[in-house]
Design a protein around this motif. Structure first.
Motif, mmCIF file in Angstrom:
data_model
loop_
_atom_site.group_PDB
_atom_site.id
_atom_site.type_symbol
_atom_site.label_atom_id
_atom_site.label_comp_id
_atom_site.label_asym_id
_atom_site.label_seq_id
_atom_site.Cartn_x
_atom_site.Cartn_y
_atom_site.Cartn_z
ATOM 1 N N SER A 52 0.833 -1.111 0.062
ATOM 2 C CA SER A 52 0.037 -0.058 0.012
ATOM 3 C C SER A 52 0.853 1.356 -0.081
ATOM 4 O O SER A 52 1.908 1.199 0.571
ATOM 5 N N SER A 185 -7.167 -1.811 8.354
ATOM 6 C CA SER A 185 -6.854 -2.194 9.725
ATOM 7 C C SER A 185 -6.796 -1.167 10.555
ATOM 8 O O SER A 185 -6.750 -1.059 11.546
ATOM 9 N N CYS A 187 -8.155 2.010 9.801
ATOM 10 C CA CYS A 187 -9.233 2.838 9.206
ATOM 11 C C CYS A 187 -10.523 2.988 10.024
ATOM 12 O O CYS A 187 -10.654 2.034 10.573
ATOM 13 N N THR A 189 -13.197 5.075 9.206
ATOM 14 C CA THR A 189 -14.140 5.684 8.379
ATOM 15 C C THR A 189 -15.715 5.066 8.611
ATOM 16 O O THR A 189 -16.631 5.861 8.860
ATOM 17 N N ASP A 220 -8.363 -3.410 -2.041
ATOM 18 C CA ASP A 220 -7.423 -2.385 -1.114
ATOM 19 C C ASP A 220 -8.029 -2.556 0.270
ATOM 20 O O ASP A 220 -9.098 -1.993 0.628
ATOM 21 N N GLY A 222 -8.262 -4.677 4.293
ATOM 22 C CA GLY A 222 -9.023 -5.864 5.023
ATOM 23 C C GLY A 222 -8.545 -7.157 4.971
ATOM 24 O O GLY A 222 -8.987 -8.040 5.575
ATOM 25 N N GLY A 243 -1.631 -3.261 3.448
ATOM 26 C CA GLY A 243 -1.050 -2.238 4.552
ATOM 27 C C GLY A 243 -0.880 -2.973 5.572
ATOM 28 O O GLY A 243 0.459 -3.509 5.736
ATOM 29 N N GLY A 244 -1.747 -3.377 6.514
ATOM 30 C CA GLY A 244 -1.334 -4.056 7.948
ATOM 31 C C GLY A 244 -0.376 -5.230 7.653
ATOM 32 O O GLY A 244 0.537 -5.486 8.593
ATOM 33 N N GLY A 288 -2.871 4.995 9.956
ATOM 34 C CA GLY A 288 -3.793 5.326 9.048
ATOM 35 C C GLY A 288 -3.334 6.724 8.163
ATOM 36 O O GLY A 288 -2.884 7.524 8.855
ATOM 37 N N MET A 289 -3.519 6.615 6.970
ATOM 38 C CA MET A 289 -2.956 7.915 6.368
ATOM 39 C C MET A 289 -3.691 9.268 6.523
ATOM 40 O O MET A 289 -3.456 10.630 6.555
ATOM 41 N N SER A 290 -5.089 8.897 7.122
ATOM 42 C CA SER A 290 -5.843 10.127 7.690
ATOM 43 C C SER A 290 -5.839 10.444 8.959
ATOM 44 O O SER A 290 -6.875 10.885 9.548
ATOM 45 N N GLU A 309 -9.760 9.874 10.120
ATOM 46 C CA GLU A 309 -10.570 8.793 9.785
ATOM 47 C C GLU A 309 -9.669 7.521 9.853
ATOM 48 O O GLU A 309 -9.670 6.520 8.870
HETATM 49 P P1 5GP Z 1 -5.085 -2.981 5.330
HETATM 50 O O1 5GP Z 1 -4.215 -3.744 4.566
HETATM 51 O O2 5GP Z 1 -4.039 -2.504 6.562
HETATM 52 O O3 5GP Z 1 -6.219 -3.867 6.136
HETATM 53 O O4 5GP Z 1 -5.856 -1.815 4.600
HETATM 54 C C1 5GP Z 1 -4.845 -0.972 3.750
HETATM 55 C C2 5GP Z 1 -5.513 0.033 3.172
HETATM 56 O O5 5GP Z 1 -6.119 0.933 4.272
HETATM 57 C C3 5GP Z 1 -4.825 1.393 2.511
HETATM 58 O O6 5GP Z 1 -4.222 0.813 1.281
HETATM 59 C C4 5GP Z 1 -5.937 2.384 2.216
HETATM 60 O O7 5GP Z 1 -6.570 2.382 1.444
HETATM 61 C C5 5GP Z 1 -6.526 2.255 3.760
HETATM 62 N N1 5GP Z 1 -6.229 3.252 4.569
HETATM 63 C C6 5GP Z 1 -5.121 3.882 5.068
HETATM 64 N N2 5GP Z 1 -5.059 4.805 6.028
HETATM 65 C C7 5GP Z 1 -6.259 4.937 6.131
HETATM 66 C C8 5GP Z 1 -6.850 6.030 6.821
HETATM 67 O O8 5GP Z 1 -6.422 6.751 7.618
HETATM 68 N N3 5GP Z 1 -8.380 5.856 6.812
HETATM 69 C C9 5GP Z 1 -9.181 5.295 5.986
HETATM 70 N N4 5GP Z 1 -10.441 5.114 5.710
HETATM 71 N N5 5GP Z 1 -8.302 4.315 5.305
HETATM 72 C C10 5GP Z 1 -6.951 4.217 5.234
#
Ligand code: 5GP
Length: 367
Positions: A52, A185, A187, A189, A220, A222, A243-244, A288-290, A309
């Motif tokens: 990611s 992971s 997020c 939102t 992308d 989950g 990401g996670g 998280g990026m936000s 978020e």
């Molecule tokens: P993971 O693989 O960790 O479950 O999900 C990664 C994805 O979470 C990223 O690629 C991006 O789309 C989303 N994400 C990353 N940071 C944030 C955040 O701060 N807020 C939200 N809503 N989604 C995020």
């Protein structure tokens, strides 16, 4: 007001049904796929897993580790243009090309400038256009602008969760639509806005819509274990973004911290003295990026009108990422032998899912 009655499913709500197959072992299957795109005229041979474009996973170091296994990395957008160009030059010497690297961008005029500066070097032509809400007209406008300026670029853009918007994006110049709102992971939102859609159902609908107009999707967020990555490919994802699962490693970004814990045991020093045994553990920040933390770090503070978020977590340090990548690839190979899919591309057509109430036995924990 309308309510959709169909049950919406997550990866944890389903399991794959094994099938009799002629594939004797994991070495009979091929996880490399030849990707051909709707707009970009190049062919890329790789396994469609993308690190990611988060600050913590889209690092130069992660890109190197991913490419060694023929996987992709979306470099985060917080590097300076000069740093990205320097990396791309070096990377091209090391891997022969930058075809497994995406540069990332938002949709502002400044972002556009930056993308152009990087693409003009001709070192890379893969772009990840990332906005939290892919339904905003800014995304479509930006996509059109980039596609007109760079007709041969590989464009990955999102995020959305419905088939109609996937079609719109593809018809306007996107090769791969990034799907997922709220499954991440770190997020929040869904908690904050009540908006989102369970990721497994999102992937099924979006893959069908995208493939119908000659495009592709990237699922992308989950995925928590290699099995989720398998389920995603089986549901129709052409690419899976993580990401996670890649966070907390040596190649990941984020601050390291050390914490000292009591083990619960006692060290005897001599007849009269003893001490509580201590152990040091290392952690790496992942956020998280936000999240408020990211906004402080990368944007000079949380703006009043912007909600946070995302969240910040500290993960136990996991060492180099290579064993994790090999475990994911091993999981995919094994899944392919269970369902009788010789090629990565064949996974959806070989898949039958069970809807389940419970998928894991957690008596001894969740590991
Ligand atoms: P993971 O693989 O960790 O479950 O999900 C990664 C994805 O979470 C990223 O690629 C991006 O789309 C989303 N994400 C990353 N940071 C944030 C955040 O701060 N807020 C939200 N809503 N989604 C995020």
């Amino acid at each position: 007001m309308r309510i959709y009655d169909d049950v919406q499913l997550d990866y944890c709500d389903v399991l794959l049904r094994p099938k009799r197959s002629a594939l004797a072992s994991r070495s009979d299957v091929d996880v490399l796929r030849e990707y051909n795109f709707k707009w970009c005229p190049r062919t890329i041979k790789a396994t469609g897993i993308i690190a990611s474009n988060m600050f913590t996973t889209g690092t130069f170091e992660m890109a190197r580790a991913m490419q060694k296994e023929h996987l992709f990395c979306a470099i985060h957008k917080h590097y300076k243009v000069e740093e990205v160009i320097r990396f791309l030059r070096k990377n091209k010497k090391e891997f022969g090309s930058n075809e497994l690297v995406f540069i990332s961008t938002g949709v502002s005029d400044m972002d556009y400038e930056k993308v152009n500066q990087i693409l003009q070097t001709k070192l890379v032509a893969n772009i990840c256009i990332d906005v939290a809400n892919g339904y905003s007209p800014y995304l479509l406008n930006f996509v059109r602008k980039v596609r007109t300026a760079w007709p041969k670029a590989l464009i990955l853009a999102g995020n959305v969760v419905t088939g109609d918007m996937c079609e719109d994006l593809i018809l306007n110049g996107v090769d791969i639509v990034k799907v997922g709102i709220g499954p991440g992971s770190v997020c929040t939102t869904r908690k904050l806005t009540g908006v989102g859609r369970p990721q497994f159902s999102t992937v099924i609908e979006c893959a069908d819509a995208a493939h119908g107009v000659g495009g592709m999707i990237c699922a992308d967020g989950g995925c928590t274990v290699p099995g989720d990555v398998c389920k995603s490919f089986c549901a129709g994802a052409d690419f899976v973004m993580l990401g996670g699962m890649l966070a907390g490693h040596a190649e990941s970004g984020g601050e390291m911290t050390t914490k000292i814990f009591q083990t619960g045991e006692v060290n005897i020093i001599d007849d009269k003295h003893c001490e509580l045994a201590l152990v040091e553990k290392q952690y790496k920040k992942f956020y998280g990026m936000s999240s408020a933390y990211a906004q402080e770090r990368h944007y000079g503070g949380l703006k009043k009108y912007r909600a946070s978020e995302g969240k910040l977590v500290e993960l136990p340090f996991r060492g180099p990422v290579e064993p994790t990548l090999l475990a994911i690839l091993g999981g995919i190979r094994s899944c392919m032998t269970y369902i009788g899919a010789k090629r990565l591309k064949d996974m959806p057509k070989c898949s039958t899912f069970y809807r389940v109430n419970r998928q894991l036995n957690t008596i001894f924990g969740n590991e």
